[in-house]
Write a protein that holds these residues in place. Structure first.
Motif, mmCIF file in Angstrom:
data_model
loop_
_atom_site.group_PDB
_atom_site.id
_atom_site.type_symbol
_atom_site.label_atom_id
_atom_site.label_comp_id
_atom_site.label_asym_id
_atom_site.label_seq_id
_atom_site.Cartn_x
_atom_site.Cartn_y
_atom_site.Cartn_z
ATOM 1 N N ASP A 274 -9.602 6.989 -7.508
ATOM 2 C CA ASP A 274 -9.166 7.589 -6.258
ATOM 3 C C ASP A 274 -9.967 7.918 -5.021
ATOM 4 O OD1 ASP A 274 -6.664 8.707 -5.471
ATOM 5 O OD2 ASP A 274 -7.768 10.683 -5.215
ATOM 6 N N GLU B 192 -1.983 1.124 -1.900
ATOM 7 C CA GLU B 192 -0.841 1.967 -1.264
ATOM 8 C C GLU B 192 -1.586 3.221 -1.382
ATOM 9 O OE1 GLU B 192 3.517 2.889 -2.800
ATOM 10 O OE2 GLU B 192 2.209 3.014 -4.203
ATOM 11 N N ARG B 193 -2.213 3.765 -2.240
ATOM 12 C CA ARG B 193 -3.025 5.006 -2.379
ATOM 13 C C ARG B 193 -3.839 4.772 -1.104
ATOM 14 N NH1 ARG B 193 -3.274 9.178 -5.843
ATOM 15 N NH2 ARG B 193 -1.223 8.353 -5.912
ATOM 16 N N CYS C 229 -10.722 4.873 -3.241
ATOM 17 C CA CYS C 229 -9.426 4.847 -2.104
ATOM 18 C C CYS C 229 -9.803 5.776 -0.765
ATOM 19 C CB CYS C 229 -8.092 5.344 -2.786
ATOM 20 S SG CYS C 229 -7.510 4.000 -4.005
ATOM 21 N N ARG D 262 -0.875 -0.569 -6.315
ATOM 22 C CA ARG D 262 -0.782 0.915 -6.642
ATOM 23 C C ARG D 262 -2.299 1.262 -5.678
ATOM 24 N NH1 ARG D 262 0.481 4.891 -10.629
ATOM 25 N NH2 ARG D 262 0.838 6.795 -9.417
ATOM 26 N N ILE E 23 -2.066 5.263 2.102
ATOM 27 C CA ILE E 23 -1.380 6.668 2.244
ATOM 28 C C ILE E 23 -2.618 7.624 2.884
ATOM 29 C CG2 ILE E 23 -0.667 8.498 1.195
ATOM 30 C CD1 ILE E 23 1.085 6.601 -0.666
ATOM 31 N N TYR E 24 -3.831 7.540 2.194
ATOM 32 C CA TYR E 24 -4.901 8.260 2.776
ATOM 33 C C TYR E 24 -5.322 7.914 4.207
ATOM 34 C CZ TYR E 24 -5.527 9.928 -2.117
ATOM 35 O OH TYR E 24 -5.354 10.451 -3.348
#
Length: 122
Positions: free
Chosen positions: A6, A109-110, A9, A106, A113-114
């Motif tokens: 994460d 996408e993360r 990302c 995934r 979005i961020y």
């Protein structure tokens, strides 16, 4: 120790924001790229970005080359290339394994979005 994907990302999302001078256009492109990714998949999103926003495409390619992410997707001797034709071959290789493809989707996408949230708040 487990690596926090994460964080990777978040880091790319911040890089995407600082790479653009037109925040409204960037927000629009991020929103559309996210829509293409969710509706039509990874390959379609990269095709769309190649035409509409190469900078975002290059940043996402960089994300996929982060060692802790790439090791789940490609062999050690390979990397996601900046050259679009070679990148397409890399994507085709990943697409052979549905688990790898879903993982890639995934992660991207993360990051999108961020980046979208960053663009919204400026």
């Amino acid at each position: 120790m487990m690596h926090n994907l994460d964080f990777e990302c978040m880091k790319i999302a911040q890089e995407i924001l600082t790479s653009s001078t037109d925040k409204d256009k960037l927000e629009n492109n991020l929103r559309k790229a996210l829509g293409v990714l969710q509706e039509d998949g990874v390959y379609a999103m990269f095709l769309w970005l190649e035409d509409k926003d190469k900078t975002v495409r290059e940043k996402l390619t960089g994300l996929l080359n982060e060692p802790e992410i790439k090791r789940y997707l490609l062999n050690d001797s390979e990397r996601f290339d900046e050259d679009f034709a070679i990148l397409c071959k890399n994507l085709a290789e990943v697409a052979k394994d549905i688990d790898k493809l879903f993982f890639m989707k995934r992660i991207i996408e993360r990051a999108l979005i961020y980046a979208l949230y960053h663009a919204k708040i400026g």
